[in-house]
Scaffold this motif. Structure first.
Motif, PDB file in Angstrom:
ATOM      1  N   ILE A 140       0.869  -1.188   0.000  1.00  0.00           N
ATOM      2  CA  ILE A 140       0.000   0.000   0.000  1.00  0.00           C
ATOM      3  C   ILE A 140       0.899   1.229   0.000  1.00  0.00           C
ATOM      4  O   ILE A 140       1.559   1.542   0.992  1.00  0.00           O
ATOM      5  N   LYS A 141       0.908   1.935  -1.118  1.00  0.00           N
ATOM      6  CA  LYS A 141       1.814   3.077  -1.285  1.00  0.00           C
ATOM      7  C   LYS A 141       1.420   4.248  -0.391  1.00  0.00           C
ATOM      8  O   LYS A 141       2.273   4.855   0.255  1.00  0.00           O
ATOM      9  N   HIS A 142       0.135   4.578  -0.388  1.00  0.00           N
ATOM     10  CA  HIS A 142      -0.366   5.671   0.454  1.00  0.00           C
ATOM     11  C   HIS A 142      -1.856   5.480   0.632  1.00  0.00           C
ATOM     12  O   HIS A 142      -2.569   5.158  -0.310  1.00  0.00           O
ATOM     13  N   ILE A 143      -2.343   5.672   1.845  1.00  0.00           N
ATOM     14  CA  ILE A 143      -3.759   5.455   2.132  1.00  0.00           C
ATOM     15  C   ILE A 143      -4.621   6.615   1.646  1.00  0.00           C
ATOM     16  O   ILE A 143      -5.809   6.447   1.360  1.00  0.00           O
ATOM     17  N   ASP A 144      -4.040   7.801   1.531  1.00  0.00           N
ATOM     18  CA  ASP A 144      -4.780   8.981   1.075  1.00  0.00           C
ATOM     19  C   ASP A 144      -4.712   9.068  -0.448  1.00  0.00           C
ATOM     20  O   ASP A 144      -3.631   9.041  -1.034  1.00  0.00           O
ATOM     21  N   ASP A 145      -5.859   9.204  -1.088  1.00  0.00           N
ATOM     22  CA  ASP A 145      -5.892   9.154  -2.548  1.00  0.00           C
ATOM     23  C   ASP A 145      -5.128  10.312  -3.182  1.00  0.00           C
ATOM     24  O   ASP A 145      -4.388  10.115  -4.154  1.00  0.00           O
ATOM     25  N   THR A 146      -5.292  11.513  -2.651  1.00  0.00           N
ATOM     26  CA  THR A 146      -4.589  12.659  -3.217  1.00  0.00           C
ATOM     27  C   THR A 146      -3.082  12.486  -3.107  1.00  0.00           C
ATOM     28  O   THR A 146      -2.325  12.714  -4.066  1.00  0.00           O
ATOM     29  N   GLN A 147      -2.622  12.053  -1.934  1.00  0.00           N
ATOM     30  CA  GLN A 147      -1.193  11.828  -1.736  1.00  0.00           C
ATOM     31  C   GLN A 147      -0.697  10.653  -2.583  1.00  0.00           C
ATOM     32  O   GLN A 147       0.441  10.654  -3.062  1.00  0.00           O
ATOM     33  N   HIS A 148      -1.559   9.670  -2.767  1.00  0.00           N
ATOM     34  CA  HIS A 148      -1.202   8.526  -3.610  1.00  0.00           C
ATOM     35  C   HIS A 148      -0.949   8.984  -5.041  1.00  0.00           C
ATOM     36  O   HIS A 148       0.005   8.533  -5.698  1.00  0.00           O
ATOM     37  N   GLN A 149      -1.796   9.859  -5.529  1.00  0.00           N
ATOM     38  CA  GLN A 149      -1.606  10.373  -6.887  1.00  0.00           C
ATOM     39  C   GLN A 149      -0.325  11.186  -7.006  1.00  0.00           C
ATOM     40  O   GLN A 149       0.383  11.101  -8.021  1.00  0.00           O
ATOM     41  N   ARG A 150       0.011  11.955  -5.993  1.00  0.00           N
ATOM     42  CA  ARG A 150       1.265  12.715  -5.996  1.00  0.00           C
ATOM     43  C   ARG A 150       2.471  11.775  -6.030  1.00  0.00           C
ATOM     44  O   ARG A 150       3.461  12.043  -6.701  1.00  0.00           O
ATOM     45  N   LEU A 151       2.336  10.670  -5.311  1.00  0.00           N
ATOM     46  CA  LEU A 151       3.458   9.743  -5.153  1.00  0.00           C
ATOM     47  C   LEU A 151       3.628   8.809  -6.340  1.00  0.00           C
ATOM     48  O   LEU A 151       4.749   8.453  -6.703  1.00  0.00           O
ATOM     49  N   THR A 152       2.517   8.387  -6.959  1.00  0.00           N
ATOM     50  CA  THR A 152       2.568   7.323  -7.966  1.00  0.00           C
ATOM     51  C   THR A 152       2.013   7.709  -9.334  1.00  0.00           C
ATOM     52  O   THR A 152       2.125   6.928 -10.275  1.00  0.00           O
ATOM     53  N   LYS A 153       1.360   8.874  -9.421  1.00  0.00           N
ATOM     54  CA  LYS A 153       0.679   9.330 -10.638  1.00  0.00           C
ATOM     55  C   LYS A 153      -0.586   8.533 -10.945  1.00  0.00           C
ATOM     56  O   LYS A 153      -1.135   8.627 -12.052  1.00  0.00           O
ATOM     57  N   ARG A 154      -1.066   7.786  -9.983  1.00  0.00           N
ATOM     58  CA  ARG A 154      -2.324   7.032 -10.117  1.00  0.00           C
ATOM     59  C   ARG A 154      -3.121   7.155  -8.833  1.00  0.00           C
ATOM     60  O   ARG A 154      -2.544   7.271  -7.743  1.00  0.00           O
ATOM     61  N   HIS A 155      -4.463   7.097  -8.958  1.00  0.00           N
ATOM     62  CA  HIS A 155      -5.275   7.104  -7.740  1.00  0.00           C
ATOM     63  C   HIS A 155      -5.276   5.711  -7.106  1.00  0.00           C
ATOM     64  O   HIS A 155      -4.835   4.738  -7.723  1.00  0.00           O
ATOM     65  N   ASN A 156      -5.762   5.621  -5.890  1.00  0.00           N
ATOM     66  CA  ASN A 156      -5.721   4.333  -5.181  1.00  0.00           C
ATOM     67  C   ASN A 156      -7.086   3.690  -5.002  1.00  0.00           C
ATOM     68  O   ASN A 156      -7.197   2.661  -4.330  1.00  0.00           O
ATOM     69  N   LYS A 157      -8.121   4.250  -5.593  1.00  0.00           N
ATOM     70  CA  LYS A 157      -9.479   3.711  -5.382  1.00  0.00           C
ATOM     71  C   LYS A 157      -9.580   2.273  -5.883  1.00  0.00           C
ATOM     72  O   LYS A 157     -10.161   1.412  -5.205  1.00  0.00           O
ATOM     73  N   ASN A 158      -9.058   2.014  -7.072  1.00  0.00           N
ATOM     74  CA  ASN A 158      -9.120   0.645  -7.601  1.00  0.00           C
ATOM     75  C   ASN A 158      -8.250  -0.312  -6.793  1.00  0.00           C
ATOM     76  O   ASN A 158      -8.564  -1.490  -6.646  1.00  0.00           O
TER      77      ASN A 158
END
Length: 253
Positions: A140-158
């Motif tokens: 799990i890269k990041h639990i927060d979706d906004t921060q996940h997108q900053r970190l990975t360039k993808r959202h984490n909802k899926n």
């Protein structure tokens, strides 16, 4: 009618891995990943179609894997699929795991869960994957979706949807979290991650993986700017803090 065997793009293999699941592991690194994590230590696996990747059949892999079966049995090990993201080549994984299970070889998938965009995740192939997989290493890269997108360039909802599906369908999991100063090392987000992990069934272990920059040379070789060049490794105190919040483990020695 002639049928052609499935082939997958394989970046490399490691015959005596010891950090990707229990025991001695034969680790297969698949080519291709949808995420672009800023701390990724395998940027050379990002592109699915890469001239340096080797196209292999399941039989070719199995013929090499069985050479190490004695070591698996003695150590409680087996085969781990990593990458990149192995589940981008899901049909190949299913065929490979079917053959490995018939040989009594333990199976493990190291996945970020980000292997699909708009396709439904709740399907028979994923249920079959669960039935063939002894352990999922879920990063799990990041639990927060906004921060996940900053970190990975993808959202984490899926990704969360996929992990929830594993939990609801009997999968065994180790949850992993890379601790990166200024990015993932935040008590508020760590607590949110712990709260989420506590909702999951089948979690046997939680691991804190401290950030390191040992793959920086790969970025130089590939001509890619390394985005975290000014980030230091987390301190022992911050690692201990994350372990405490997440109820995790890490060998500080």
């Amino acid at each position: 009618m002639e049928t052609h065997p499935l082939r997958a793009a394989i970046h490399s293999v490691e015959s005596f891995g010891n950090i990707d699941g229990p025991g001695i592991r034969y680790v297969v690194f698949f080519q291709g990943c949808m995420l672009r994590c800023k701390y990724c230590h395998n940027p050379d696996t990002w592109e699915l179609h890469n001239d340096d990747a080797k196209m292999m059949t399941t039989d070719e892999l199995v013929s090499d894997i069985v050479k190490y079966k004695t070591f698996f049995q003695a150590s409680g090990g087996g085969v781990t699929l990593s990458g990149g993201e192995p589940l981008l080549q899901l049909d190949f994984v299913l065929e490979l795991f079917t053959k490995l299970k018939s040989l009594g070889i333990s199976t493990c998938v190291d996945t970020c869960g980000g292997f699909y965009a708009n396709t439904p995740i709740i399907n028979e192939k994923i249920l079959k994957l669960i039935s063939l997989t002894d352990l999922f290493l879920v990063d799990i890269k990041h639990i927060d979706d906004t921060q996940h997108q900053r970190l990975t360039k993808r959202h984490n909802k899926n990704i969360i949807t996929f992990i929830d599906f594993l939990s609801q369908n009997g999968a065994k999991m180790w949850v992993r979290h890379v601790l990166v100063p200024q990015w993932t090392d935040d008590d508020v987000y760590l607590q949110k991650l712990r709260d989420y992990i506590d909702t999951l069934q089948g979690v046997e272990r939680v691991e804190v993986l401290p950030y390191h920059d040992m793959a920086k040379f790969k970025y130089d070789e590939l001509g890619i700017d390394y985005p975290l060049k000014d980030i230091e490794r987390p301190s022992k105190e911050r690692i201990e803090n994350a372990i405490k919040i997440l109820g995790a483990r890490y060998d500080l020695d």
